[in-house]
Design a protein around this motif. Structure first.
Motif, PDB file in Angstrom:
ATOM      1  N   LYS A  89      53.301  24.607  23.449  1.00  0.00           N
ATOM      2  CA  LYS A  89      53.530  25.437  22.270  1.00  0.00           C
ATOM      3  C   LYS A  89      52.911  26.815  22.466  1.00  0.00           C
ATOM      4  N   VAL A  90      53.705  27.839  22.207  1.00  0.00           N
ATOM      5  CA  VAL A  90      53.267  29.221  22.400  1.00  0.00           C
ATOM      6  C   VAL A  90      53.550  30.005  21.123  1.00  0.00           C
ATOM      7  N   ALA A  91      52.531  30.684  20.599  1.00  0.00           N
ATOM      8  CA  ALA A  91      52.693  31.530  19.413  1.00  0.00           C
ATOM      9  C   ALA A  91      52.158  32.908  19.725  1.00  0.00           C
ATOM     10  N   GLY A  92      52.788  33.931  19.127  1.00  0.00           N
ATOM     11  CA  GLY A  92      52.310  35.276  19.359  1.00  0.00           C
ATOM     12  C   GLY A  92      53.227  36.315  18.744  1.00  0.00           C
ATOM     13  N   THR A  93      52.957  37.572  19.063  1.00  0.00           N
ATOM     14  CA  THR A  93      53.711  38.706  18.541  1.00  0.00           C
ATOM     15  C   THR A  93      54.592  39.277  19.654  1.00  0.00           C
ATOM     16  N   ARG A  94      55.189  40.413  19.386  1.00  0.00           N
ATOM     17  CA  ARG A  94      55.970  41.086  20.430  1.00  0.00           C
ATOM     18  C   ARG A  94      55.066  41.643  21.527  1.00  0.00           C
ATOM     19  N   GLU A  95      53.769  41.756  21.240  1.00  0.00           N
ATOM     20  CA  GLU A  95      52.839  42.339  22.202  1.00  0.00           C
ATOM     21  C   GLU A  95      52.178  41.301  23.097  1.00  0.00           C
ATOM     22  N   GLY A  96      52.084  40.054  22.627  1.00  0.00           N
ATOM     23  CA  GLY A  96      51.407  39.055  23.448  1.00  0.00           C
ATOM     24  C   GLY A  96      51.164  37.759  22.703  1.00  0.00           C
ATOM     25  N   ILE A  97      50.442  36.854  23.369  1.00  0.00           N
ATOM     26  CA  ILE A  97      50.203  35.499  22.865  1.00  0.00           C
ATOM     27  C   ILE A  97      48.917  35.469  22.038  1.00  0.00           C
ATOM     28  N   THR A  98      48.968  34.800  20.913  1.00  0.00           N
ATOM     29  CA  THR A  98      47.772  34.626  20.076  1.00  0.00           C
ATOM     30  C   THR A  98      47.253  33.191  20.096  1.00  0.00           C
ATOM     31  N   SER A  99      48.112  32.231  20.435  1.00  0.00           N
ATOM     32  CA  SER A  99      47.687  30.829  20.423  1.00  0.00           C
ATOM     33  C   SER A  99      48.559  30.043  21.389  1.00  0.00           C
ATOM     34  N   LEU A 100      47.947  29.056  22.050  1.00  0.00           N
ATOM     35  CA  LEU A 100      48.677  28.257  23.035  1.00  0.00           C
ATOM     36  C   LEU A 100      48.108  26.852  23.065  1.00  0.00           C
ATOM     37  N   GLN A 101      49.006  25.872  23.181  1.00  0.00           N
ATOM     38  CA  GLN A 101      48.560  24.471  23.261  1.00  0.00           C
ATOM     39  C   GLN A 101      49.492  23.709  24.191  1.00  0.00           C
ATOM     40  N   MET A 102      48.944  22.831  25.016  1.00  0.00           N
ATOM     41  CA  MET A 102      49.777  22.056  25.926  1.00  0.00           C
ATOM     42  C   MET A 102      49.351  20.593  25.920  1.00  0.00           C
ATOM     43  N   ASP A 103      50.304  19.710  25.651  1.00  0.00           N
ATOM     44  CA  ASP A 103      50.128  18.270  25.818  1.00  0.00           C
ATOM     45  C   ASP A 103      50.920  17.883  27.060  1.00  0.00           C
ATOM     46  N   ILE A 104      50.279  17.230  28.004  1.00  0.00           N
ATOM     47  CA  ILE A 104      50.937  16.951  29.283  1.00  0.00           C
ATOM     48  C   ILE A 104      50.780  15.472  29.640  1.00  0.00           C
ATOM     49  N   LYS A 105      51.846  14.894  30.205  1.00  0.00           N
ATOM     50  CA  LYS A 105      51.857  13.466  30.536  1.00  0.00           C
ATOM     51  C   LYS A 105      51.847  13.213  32.038  1.00  0.00           C
ATOM     52  N   VAL A 106      51.984  14.258  32.839  1.00  0.00           N
ATOM     53  CA  VAL A 106      51.978  14.101  34.291  1.00  0.00           C
ATOM     54  C   VAL A 106      50.626  14.547  34.835  1.00  0.00           C
ATOM     55  N   ALA A 107      50.431  14.335  36.139  1.00  0.00           N
ATOM     56  CA  ALA A 107      49.118  14.612  36.727  1.00  0.00           C
ATOM     57  C   ALA A 107      48.786  16.092  36.707  1.00  0.00           C
ATOM     58  N   GLY A 108      49.786  16.945  36.771  1.00  0.00           N
ATOM     59  CA  GLY A 108      49.536  18.375  36.755  1.00  0.00           C
ATOM     60  C   GLY A 108      50.829  19.135  36.944  1.00  0.00           C
ATOM     61  N   ILE A 109      50.761  20.453  36.774  1.00  0.00           N
ATOM     62  CA  ILE A 109      51.939  21.287  36.956  1.00  0.00           C
ATOM     63  C   ILE A 109      51.596  22.428  37.908  1.00  0.00           C
ATOM     64  N   THR A 110      52.628  22.990  38.492  1.00  0.00           N
ATOM     65  CA  THR A 110      52.431  24.051  39.467  1.00  0.00           C
ATOM     66  C   THR A 110      52.398  25.415  38.786  1.00  0.00           C
ATOM     67  N   GLU A 111      51.968  26.419  39.534  1.00  0.00           N
ATOM     68  CA  GLU A 111      51.970  27.779  39.009  1.00  0.00           C
ATOM     69  C   GLU A 111      53.391  28.243  38.719  1.00  0.00           C
ATOM     70  N   GLU A 112      54.345  27.823  39.551  1.00  0.00           N
ATOM     71  CA  GLU A 112      55.741  28.188  39.336  1.00  0.00           C
ATOM     72  C   GLU A 112      56.243  27.679  37.980  1.00  0.00           C
ATOM     73  N   ILE A 113      55.909  26.422  37.667  1.00  0.00           N
ATOM     74  CA  ILE A 113      56.332  25.845  36.384  1.00  0.00           C
ATOM     75  C   ILE A 113      55.697  26.608  35.219  1.00  0.00           C
ATOM     76  N   MET A 114      54.413  26.915  35.371  1.00  0.00           N
ATOM     77  CA  MET A 114      53.709  27.607  34.288  1.00  0.00           C
ATOM     78  C   MET A 114      54.300  28.997  34.061  1.00  0.00           C
ATOM     79  N   ARG A 115      54.564  29.732  35.127  1.00  0.00           N
ATOM     80  CA  ARG A 115      55.134  31.064  34.997  1.00  0.00           C
ATOM     81  C   ARG A 115      56.499  31.017  34.320  1.00  0.00           C
TER      82      ARG A 115
END
Length: 483
Positions: free
Chosen positions: A236-262
């Motif tokens: 979940k990502v919340a923010g304005t046109r200028e940037g992010i104000t709040s972020l939350q991630m629930d994940i079920k796998v062991a991890g994610i890559t930088e490519e996925i995050m970007r």
């Protein structure tokens, strides 16, 4: 959602008739194992269709957001309100403005502090087509509400810019995917509808992830409840046109890559900006003024050593101010005094009263006052908050007044000029040098007329009587008697 679930139930029933062990099919599988196997099959079908074909359960493209409808001012008497609908997720958000008395005391590990921004999130059972007991806030309500609170809070004005306590209540009336992000969008609109000067509007979006063991993955924008349940990430990502104000991630796998995050953040940015564009159709900026039912608040600064005088012994003075003016008063330790009322007259009355406690009237200034007592030698007038002064009988009118009661009555509104203090420290006031209609100071005009008649000017130091040059006849008489 319900049509899809009905279709899955039909398929499940057909499969069960063919595969589950019954009297007619003794070689069938155990019913409990069948249920688990069917859920695995359902997840596999959904996930492979997304990875291989780019098909989601509702037919949308991977980066497409469901239709959005926004409304503001949906309730007639609230300070601010908004209705935000995104697909089958809907939130009604109400904004209420209060005073310092409405701030929340938070007992934290670092000590107790006061919070002026409150956001409450309610998720009733009927929002997902269920029935159930509605009690206090649970883990879901507290977590989702805090996420939305974090998203909105950085965009709020400072206490100096906007001295109000703000409370938002989000009622989720329907939910199929990220009601917390619908709360963020609805909250932003409700605040702007209330006239809160937000720095920038805020929107939120929920992203999903399908990640296969082979490394193949797909990022989903604005996920549904089924995609959340069967996917590998709720981002979940919340923010304005200028940037992010709040972020939350629930994940079920062991991890994610930088490519996925970007890719997830980039796709979320595009979705968030699209949602902001849709919100702009309802309201682009905060209203210039507060609603007619919102309280009006003004703040003044007083010396810290005067706070005790405003409060009085046991709070006597401040209680009297509140009772007689009808305004709410909140005093900070740094000397900031916030005065709130529904009518400007009440605020002005309380402000004048407090000013009279912490400051002194200026000689030569005109004040509006009220006659509080009429005596033989004049009248006492309340003219500067709690301060009273004497209008001597000689200062009531340019005409001779034999009995002050013939001219003045208790409770009468008058305009007076503050002449200063006499030798005994008593306040001197004058009515006769003030135009009672306009409040104009007539001293210069009266002295000009006296000069034309060859009379000496009035002296405010002697109660308005003409100055005596070199003593008077009585002084000379006293001299002769002494001789």
């Amino acid at each position: 959602k319900y049509d899809r679930r009905s279709g899955v139930d039909v398929a499940k029933k057909k499969a069960a008739e063919a595969l589950v062990r019954t009297d007619d099919n003794p070689d069938g599988v155990d019913p409990a194992k069948f249920g688990a196997a069917f859920k695995e099959c359902e997840a596999e079908v959904l996930r492979r269709d997304i990875i291989e074909n780019g098909h989601r359960v509702d037919g949308r493209a991977l980066d497409k957001v469901r239709p959005i409808v926004s409304e503001v001012g949906v309730f007639p008497r609230t300070h601010g309100s908004a209705l935000f609908t995104r697909g089958e997720t809907q939130a009604i958000v109400v904004a209420t403005l209060g005073t310092g008395e409405d701030e929340q005391y938070v007992d934290a590990l670092s000590g107790t502090y006061k919070e002026k921004f409150l956001l409450h999130y309610n998720f009733p059972p009927y929002s997902v087509g269920e029935t159930g007991r509605m009690g206090g806030a649970g883990r879901r309500e507290i977590g989702h509400g805090k996420l939305a609170w974090r998203a909105i809070r950085p965009m709020l004005p400072s206490s100096e810019e906007f001295p109000y306590t703000i409370r938002l209540v989000s009622e989720i009336t329907e939910s199929n995917g990220s009601s917390s992000m619908a709360t963020v969008c609805g909250s932003s609109l409700a605040l702007m509808d209330a006239g809160v000067p937000l720095k920038r509007p805020v929107s939120g979006i929920a992203m999903g992830l399908i990640l296969e063991p082979s490394g193949e993955f797909a990022i989903l924008s604005d996920i549904l409840g089924d995609e959340d349940h069967l996917g590998d990430m709720d981002f979940k990502v919340a923010g304005t046109r200028e940037g992010i104000t709040s972020l939350q991630m629930d994940i079920k796998v062991a991890g994610i890559t930088e490519e996925i995050m970007r890719k997830a953040i980039a796709q979320a940015t595009a979705g968030r900006l699209h949602i902001l564009d849709e919100m702009d159709k309802a309201m682009e900026a905060p209203r210039a003024e507060l609603g007619e039912f919102a309280p009006k608040i003004e703040q003044i600064k007083v010396p810290t050593d005067k706070i005790r005088d405003i409060i009085g012994t046991g709070g006597k003075i401040i209680r009297e101010i509140v009772e007689k003016t009808g305004a709410k008063i909140n005093i900070e330790d740094d000397g900031t005094v916030k005065i709130a009322a529904s009518e400007q007259e009440k605020i002005d009355a309380a402000k004048n009263w407090i000013s009279s406690i912490v400051s002194e009237p200026e000689p030569g200034m005109i004040y509006s006052g009220k006659v509080v007592k009429v005596v033989d030698f004049g009248a006492f007038v309340n003219f500067f908050g709690a301060k009273d002064g004497l209008v001597h009988v000689s200062q009531i009118s340019m005409e001779r007044v034999a009995n002050p009661a013939d001219v003045l009555t208790e409770g009468q509104e008058v305009k007076v000029k503050f002449l200063g203090m006499d030798d005994r420290g008593k306040t001197k006031l004058s009515m006769k040098v003030v135009d009672q209609e306009t409040g104009e100071d007539l001293t210069d005009k009266i002295n000009a007329e006296r000069a034309e008649r060859g009379e000496p000017p009035m002296s405010e130091d002697t109660g308005g009587r003409p100055k005596r040059e070199g003593g008077g006849d009585r002084d000379r008489g006293r001299g002769r008697r002494r001789d």
